[in-house]
Motif scaffolding. Sequence first.
Motif, PDB file in Angstrom:
ATOM      1  N   ALA A  72       0.831  -1.208   0.000  1.00  0.00           N
ATOM      2  CA  ALA A  72       0.000   0.000   0.000  1.00  0.00           C
ATOM      3  C   ALA A  72       0.867   1.261   0.000  1.00  0.00           C
ATOM      4  O   ALA A  72       0.520   2.260  -0.651  1.00  0.00           O
ATOM      5  CB  ALA A  72      -0.916  -0.010   1.217  1.00  0.00           C
ATOM      6  N   GLN A  73       1.989   1.228   0.693  1.00  0.00           N
ATOM      7  CA  GLN A  73       2.888   2.385   0.680  1.00  0.00           C
ATOM      8  C   GLN A  73       3.457   2.627  -0.718  1.00  0.00           C
ATOM      9  O   GLN A  73       3.529   3.776  -1.169  1.00  0.00           O
ATOM     10  CB  GLN A  73       4.042   2.169   1.679  1.00  0.00           C
ATOM     11  CG  GLN A  73       3.634   2.308   3.122  1.00  0.00           C
ATOM     12  CD  GLN A  73       4.818   2.217   4.071  1.00  0.00           C
ATOM     13  OE1 GLN A  73       4.707   2.450   5.247  1.00  0.00           O
ATOM     14  NE2 GLN A  73       5.979   1.847   3.542  1.00  0.00           N
ATOM     15  N   GLY A  94       9.946   5.129  -8.528  1.00  0.00           N
ATOM     16  CA  GLY A  94       9.877   4.207  -7.402  1.00  0.00           C
ATOM     17  C   GLY A  94      10.837   4.597  -6.296  1.00  0.00           C
ATOM     18  O   GLY A  94      11.922   5.147  -6.540  1.00  0.00           O
ATOM     19  N   LEU A  95      10.462   4.343  -5.060  1.00  0.00           N
ATOM     20  CA  LEU A  95      11.298   4.644  -3.899  1.00  0.00           C
ATOM     21  C   LEU A  95      11.529   3.374  -3.101  1.00  0.00           C
ATOM     22  O   LEU A  95      10.651   2.502  -3.015  1.00  0.00           O
ATOM     23  CB  LEU A  95      10.620   5.695  -2.998  1.00  0.00           C
ATOM     24  CG  LEU A  95      10.420   7.094  -3.576  1.00  0.00           C
ATOM     25  CD1 LEU A  95       9.723   7.983  -2.566  1.00  0.00           C
ATOM     26  CD2 LEU A  95      11.753   7.713  -3.984  1.00  0.00           C
ATOM     27  N   PRO A  96      12.699   3.223  -2.494  1.00  0.00           N
ATOM     28  CA  PRO A  96      12.943   2.047  -1.654  1.00  0.00           C
ATOM     29  C   PRO A  96      12.051   2.057  -0.422  1.00  0.00           C
ATOM     30  O   PRO A  96      11.566   3.108   0.015  1.00  0.00           O
ATOM     31  CB  PRO A  96      14.428   2.181  -1.288  1.00  0.00           C
ATOM     32  CG  PRO A  96      14.747   3.628  -1.464  1.00  0.00           C
ATOM     33  CD  PRO A  96      13.872   4.112  -2.578  1.00  0.00           C
ATOM     34  N   ASP A  97      11.853   0.872   0.152  1.00  0.00           N
ATOM     35  CA  ASP A  97      10.978   0.763   1.320  1.00  0.00           C
ATOM     36  C   ASP A  97      11.495   1.567   2.506  1.00  0.00           C
ATOM     37  O   ASP A  97      10.698   2.077   3.304  1.00  0.00           O
ATOM     38  CB  ASP A  97      10.829  -0.711   1.719  1.00  0.00           C
ATOM     39  CG  ASP A  97      10.032  -1.513   0.687  1.00  0.00           C
ATOM     40  OD1 ASP A  97       9.265  -0.881  -0.068  1.00  0.00           O
ATOM     41  OD2 ASP A  97      10.188  -2.750   0.635  1.00  0.00           O
ATOM     42  N   SER A  98      12.799   1.705   2.650  1.00  0.00           N
ATOM     43  CA  SER A  98      13.343   2.484   3.765  1.00  0.00           C
ATOM     44  C   SER A  98      12.943   3.958   3.653  1.00  0.00           C
ATOM     45  O   SER A  98      12.592   4.598   4.654  1.00  0.00           O
ATOM     46  CB  SER A  98      14.870   2.355   3.803  1.00  0.00           C
ATOM     47  OG  SER A  98      15.440   2.804   2.574  1.00  0.00           O
ATOM     48  N   THR A  99      12.979   4.492   2.438  1.00  0.00           N
ATOM     49  CA  THR A  99      12.554   5.881   2.238  1.00  0.00           C
ATOM     50  C   THR A  99      11.060   6.043   2.456  1.00  0.00           C
ATOM     51  O   THR A  99      10.602   7.023   3.060  1.00  0.00           O
ATOM     52  CB  THR A  99      12.926   6.345   0.824  1.00  0.00           C
ATOM     53  OG1 THR A  99      14.337   6.174   0.622  1.00  0.00           O
ATOM     54  CG2 THR A  99      12.563   7.803   0.621  1.00  0.00           C
ATOM     55  N   LEU A 100      10.279   5.066   1.978  1.00  0.00           N
ATOM     56  CA  LEU A 100       8.832   5.132   2.185  1.00  0.00           C
ATOM     57  C   LEU A 100       8.481   5.061   3.664  1.00  0.00           C
ATOM     58  O   LEU A 100       7.542   5.728   4.118  1.00  0.00           O
ATOM     59  CB  LEU A 100       8.146   4.004   1.421  1.00  0.00           C
ATOM     60  CG  LEU A 100       8.187   4.105  -0.105  1.00  0.00           C
ATOM     61  CD1 LEU A 100       7.571   2.855  -0.742  1.00  0.00           C
ATOM     62  CD2 LEU A 100       7.448   5.348  -0.588  1.00  0.00           C
TER      63      LEU A 100
END
Length: 404
Positions: A72-73, A94-100
Amino acid sequence: MTFADRLFRPVPLSIFCATLFAGALAFAQLERADERGVAPIDGSGSYEVSGVKVDVAARTADQARTGGWREAQRKGWKMLWARVNGKPVENAPGLPDSTLDSISGGIVVEQEQIGPNRYIASLGVLFDRARAGELLGVKGAMRRSAPMLVIPVQWSGGTPVSFESRSEWQKAWARFRSNNSAIDYVRVSGTGADPVLLNAAQTRRPGRGWWRMLLDQYGAADIVVPEVVLFRQWPGGPVIGRFTARHGPDAAVIDQFTLKADSGDGLPAMLDRGIERIDAAYVRALQEGAFKADKSLVIETPVEEVPIEDVLNQLAVAATSTIMVQADTPDAVALRANELALRGMTGVTGVQTGSLALGGTSIFRVSFSGPPTAFRDALVSRGWQVDDVAGGVRIRRGSQPARP
């Protein structure tokens, strides 16, 4: 009569009924007070993306739910980027999960189904406005309207209700996140004096005096009245809602539309969709210039702007005094000395020779920043003898004899 007889003496029926009625009235008022008021959620500091669909399978239910929230993020970020920049979702970076994780402020569960190894849900994602703004490329401030006092009115069964009692329409406006809107909504909780001041009858009151008092009390500049009329087909069956977006003390209609919920359980979702469309209508009216302030709601007439230079010049002129000074000038040297002495005094802005009389008495026109009494005191402090004469003062040094 014994103590026991007095203790169990029969109470008159009238007193018993009055006591019972007072207790019932107090309980009803307390219950009624508990049914009023819905505190609005915080409408600042976050971007919200709603309606994110996820369907994730994993070994356990917890892993499926965690994976669904991460999915969802990712989807919410692309939807937000596309909405802000006006481009397709496929073009979103797209952004990495750490940034999200660092820019995400929370997950709002709209609807979810949890199985042993599967998670299906409709979620909302909150993104921190300050952190996500740089990545979104948001520059400058968004144009917002003047503060708008919101009075939601719900018609059900032919009866209008605003803040008199807690309604589904009030709840929907309380959970609406207004930070994404260009309209600056002023939402109240509906407690205290709100049910008396902001009732349904107030929305049809044409008098401007009471409106001005309300706007001043709640810190608003204008009024919006979103209305919904609910028609229930049968108990528990479909619900039809007719929405009307009104603006101003005269309840001018901005937009009208109709939505339908399949059952009573879908009523909150239908009201949320109705608020989104009403907000879009208000934003469109703001962009088209239809949200013009009603002049009758202005308490004070605006003061005409005056340049600061003109104000300073007027103050300087008003604070400057022109004083006529008489002094003995037997020769040109004495004339020059008196003029230099007057120019050297603090507060003197100009010295002009009004009447020249070598070998007699000359008159100087002195411009002084302050009252004449302050100029006289300054002369005395410098060793001058000062005498009052018609139209000014006469000065001489202490060693000089007074001329007849």
